[in-house]
Design an enzyme around this catalytic site. Structure first.
Site, PDB file in Angstrom:
ATOM      1  N   LYS A 161       0.839  -1.204   0.000  1.00  0.00           N
ATOM      2  CA  LYS A 161       0.000   0.000   0.000  1.00  0.00           C
ATOM      3  C   LYS A 161       0.872   1.251   0.000  1.00  0.00           C
ATOM      4  O   LYS A 161       0.636   2.186  -0.771  1.00  0.00           O
ATOM      5  CB  LYS A 161      -0.903   0.001   1.243  1.00  0.00           C
ATOM      6  CG  LYS A 161      -1.721   1.282   1.402  1.00  0.00           C
ATOM      7  CD  LYS A 161      -2.567   1.288   2.672  1.00  0.00           C
ATOM      8  CE  LYS A 161      -1.746   1.534   3.909  1.00  0.00           C
ATOM      9  NZ  LYS A 161      -2.547   1.896   5.095  1.00  0.00           N
ATOM     10  N   ASP A 194       3.136  -0.880  12.046  1.00  0.00           N
ATOM     11  CA  ASP A 194       2.008  -1.653  11.518  1.00  0.00           C
ATOM     12  C   ASP A 194       2.180  -3.142  11.770  1.00  0.00           C
ATOM     13  O   ASP A 194       1.273  -3.817  12.244  1.00  0.00           O
ATOM     14  CB  ASP A 194       1.825  -1.385  10.018  1.00  0.00           C
ATOM     15  CG  ASP A 194       1.236   0.000   9.754  1.00  0.00           C
ATOM     16  OD1 ASP A 194       0.791   0.643  10.727  1.00  0.00           O
ATOM     17  OD2 ASP A 194       1.228   0.439   8.597  1.00  0.00           O
ATOM     18  N   SER A 232       8.715   6.049  12.696  1.00  0.00           N
ATOM     19  CA  SER A 232       8.622   5.201  11.499  1.00  0.00           C
ATOM     20  C   SER A 232       9.609   5.605  10.400  1.00  0.00           C
ATOM     21  O   SER A 232       9.229   5.737   9.242  1.00  0.00           O
ATOM     22  CB  SER A 232       7.192   5.225  10.918  1.00  0.00           C
ATOM     23  OG  SER A 232       6.205   5.438  11.884  1.00  0.00           O
ATOM     24  N   LYS A 285      -9.189  -2.731   2.777  1.00  0.00           N
ATOM     25  CA  LYS A 285      -8.309  -1.555   2.758  1.00  0.00           C
ATOM     26  C   LYS A 285      -6.936  -1.905   2.193  1.00  0.00           C
ATOM     27  O   LYS A 285      -6.328  -1.093   1.504  1.00  0.00           O
ATOM     28  CB  LYS A 285      -8.187  -0.984   4.177  1.00  0.00           C
ATOM     29  CG  LYS A 285      -7.476   0.365   4.244  1.00  0.00           C
ATOM     30  CD  LYS A 285      -7.649   0.980   5.626  1.00  0.00           C
ATOM     31  CE  LYS A 285      -6.716   2.116   5.881  1.00  0.00           C
ATOM     32  NZ  LYS A 285      -6.897   3.323   5.115  1.00  0.00           N
TER      33      LYS A 285
END
Length: 427
Positions: A22, A313, A197, A411
Site C-alpha cells: 500500500k 504496523d 517510522s 483496505k
C-alpha cells in the site's frame, strides 16, 4: 453486522504471493502522475486506499489505463503539478496514504480543492502537515475542526525553510518531501521532535530517486530538496509485496507451521516492515531470507520486550502472536498506533482481553500475558483492516474465533481470509 467464524487450525503450510505494498503503490501512483513520461506500474495493490488515490488522480485529469485485475496501471505523467481548473472536492475515504501526500502536492500552483473523507479520517490529525505547508506559503483552511480534515487547499506553496513535527506520523514528512522538488524554490525541511517510522521515509526517498530526484538527508533531522525540478518516469516499476500483509502469514508459520513462505519481498526490500521477521526469530521461530521471499517455520515461542517504533504496523501482529509465546510480551514506543485507522492501542487491548489475555495498556506501550487457554470470542474490528487480520491468528489454537465485519480487510488485502484458508489444515 456481517461476521466470519474461523474454526481451529491445526497446521499452516504453503506459499503466499503477496499483494502489492500500500505504501509503495500510492507513492508510486502520485509520482507517476507528477512525472514526465508514461509509467507502467505492475503488482499494484488493488484495495480501497489505492482506489481512492486513483479516483482523485482521475478527477484531477490524470490519464491512466488500469488492467482488468487492477494490478497493472499505465499512468500518463502530467509533467508537473496537478491542477484543477474548477473547484473540486475529493473524497479520500480513510486513506492516509492518499490524504497526506495529496494535501501537500495540491498546494503547488493555484487551486481551490477540498479534501475530505470518512468520519474516522476527520479524526486523524493533519495539523502538523498544514503548519509546515503554510510556512512554505500554502493557503489552507480547515472546514470543520482545526488540525483535522476536511481542508480547503488554495495553492501557494513555494518552498523555503519549513519545520515539521515528526512525532505523530512520518506521512507528513513524506508528503513534504514528494512535493518539494516541484516548488519554485529550494526547500529545507527541519524535523521537530523524534521522527517516527523512519523506514517509511526510506520508502519515500527510494521512490523519489527511482523517479529521478535526489534528496540530501542529514541524519533524518534535516532534508534539503532542490526546487524547480521535474520527476522523470522510470518507464516500468514493479511494486514490492506488502511487508505488513506478510506479517500475518509469517506469524502463522511461527505459531503452527510447517513452513509458510511469502513471495514479493526479500532481504533487499525497501520496506522497513520486513524487520518483523527478525522479531519472530528473536521469539524462537526459524526464518529464512531470499532475494524475493521470506519463509518462517514453527519454533517454541518466547515473549519479547522491544521498541517497535520502526515497524508500527507489523508490530500489531506481534501483539496477537504473543498469545502463543511463553511469558509476558511488551511492545514499546508505539504511541502512533493511537492515530491510525482506529486507536489501535485501545482496540488491541480491548480485544486481547476478550480472548482471555491479561493486558496492560500504557500511553505508548502494551503488555500482553497469554491465558492458559484462549477463550471463544467475537472480535470487534473497528473498521480497521489490521485488527481483522491480526485476530485471525487466534484460530491457530484449539479455539474458534469470530471476526466481525471481516470485509474491512479490503483496505489492503481484500482476499486475506481466502489466502489464509488456502494454507490452513483445520483441526
Amino acid at each position: 453486522m456481517e461476521s466470519l467464524t474461523l474454526q481451529p487450525i491445526a497446521r499452516v503450510d504453503g506459499t503466499i504471493n503477496l499483494p502489492g505494498s500500500k505504501s509503495v503503490s500510492n507513492r508510486a501512483l502520485l509520482l507517476a502522475a507528477l512525472a514526465n513520461g508514461t509509467t507502467v506500474l505492475t503488482n499494484l495493490l488493488d484495495s480501497d486506499d489505492v482506489r481512492h488515490m486513483l479516483n482523485a488522480l482521475k478527477a484531477l485529469g490524470v490519464q491512466f489505463m488500469l488492467s482488468d485485475d487492477r494490478t497493472r496501471c499505465e499512468v500518463v505523467g502530467n509533467g508537473g503539478a496537478l491542477k484543477s481548473a474548477t473547484e473540486l472536492e475529493l473524497f479520500l475515504g480513510n486513506a492516509g496514504t492518499a490524504m497526506r501526500p495529496l494535501a501537500a502536492a495540491l498546494c503547488l500552483g493555484s487551486n481551490d480543492i477540498v479534501l475530505t473523507g470518512e468520519p474516522r479520517m476527520k479524526e486523524r490529525p493533519i495539523g502538523h502537515l498544514v503548519d509546515a505547508l503554510r510556512q512554505g506559503g500554502a493557503q489552507i483552511d480547515y472546514l470543520e475542526q482545526k488540525n483535522y480534515p476536511p481542508v480547503r487547499l488554495r495553492g501557494g506553496f513555494t518552498g523555503g525553510n519549513v519545520e515539521v513535527d515528526g512525532s505523530v506520523s512520518s506521512q507528513f514528512l513524506t508528503a513534504l518531501l514528494m512535493t518539494a522538488p516541484l516548488a519554485p524554490q529550494d526547500t529545507v525541511i527541519s524535523i521537530k521532535g523524534d521522527l517516527v517510522s523512519k523506514p517509511y521515509i526510506d520508502i519515500t526517498l527510494h521512490l523519489m530517486k527511482t523517479f529521478g530526484v535526489e534528496v540530501e538527508n542529514q541524519a533524518y533531522q534535516r532534508f534539503v530538496v532542490r526546487g524547480a525540478q521535474q520527476y522523470q518516469s522510470p518507464g516500468n516499476y514493479l511494486v514490492e509485496g506488502d511487508a505488513s500483509s506478510a506479517s500475518y502469514f509469517l506469524a502463522a508459520g511461527a505459531i503452527k507451521g510447517g513452513t509458510v513462505k511469502v513471495t514479493g519481498i526479500g532481504r533487499n526490500s525497501v520496506q522497513g516492515d520486513i524487520r518483523f521477521a527478525d522479531v519472530l526469530e528473536k521469539m524462537g521461530a526459524v526464518v529464512t531470507w531470499g532475494d524475493d521471499f521470506i519463509s518462517c517455520t514453527q519454533g517454541e515461542l518466547n515473549a519479547v520486550d522491544m521498541d517497535m517504533n520502526h515497524i508500527p504496523d507489523a508490530a500489531m501482529t506481534i501483539a496477537t502472536a504473543a498469545l502463543f509465546a511463553k511469558g509476558t510480551t511488551t511492545l514499546r514506543n508505539i504511541y502512533n498506533w493511537r492515530v491510525k485507522e482506529t486507536d489501535r492501542l485501545f482496540a488491541m487491548a480491548t480485544e486481547l482481553r476478550k480472548v482471555g489475555a491479561q493486558v496492560e495498556e500504557g500511553e505508548d506501550y502494551i503488555r500482553v500475558t497469554p491465558p492458559a487457554k484462549l477463550q471463544v470470542a467475537e472480535i470487534g474490528t473497528y473498521n480497521d483492516h489490521r485488527m481483522a487480520m491480526c485476530f485471525s491468528l487466534v484460530a491457530l489454537s484449539d479455539t474458534p474465533v469470530t471476526i466481525l465485519d471481516p470485509k474491512c480487510t479490503a483496505k489492503t488485502f481484500p482476499d486475506y481470509f481466502e489466502q489464509l484458508a488456502r494454507i490452513s489444515t483445520l483441526a
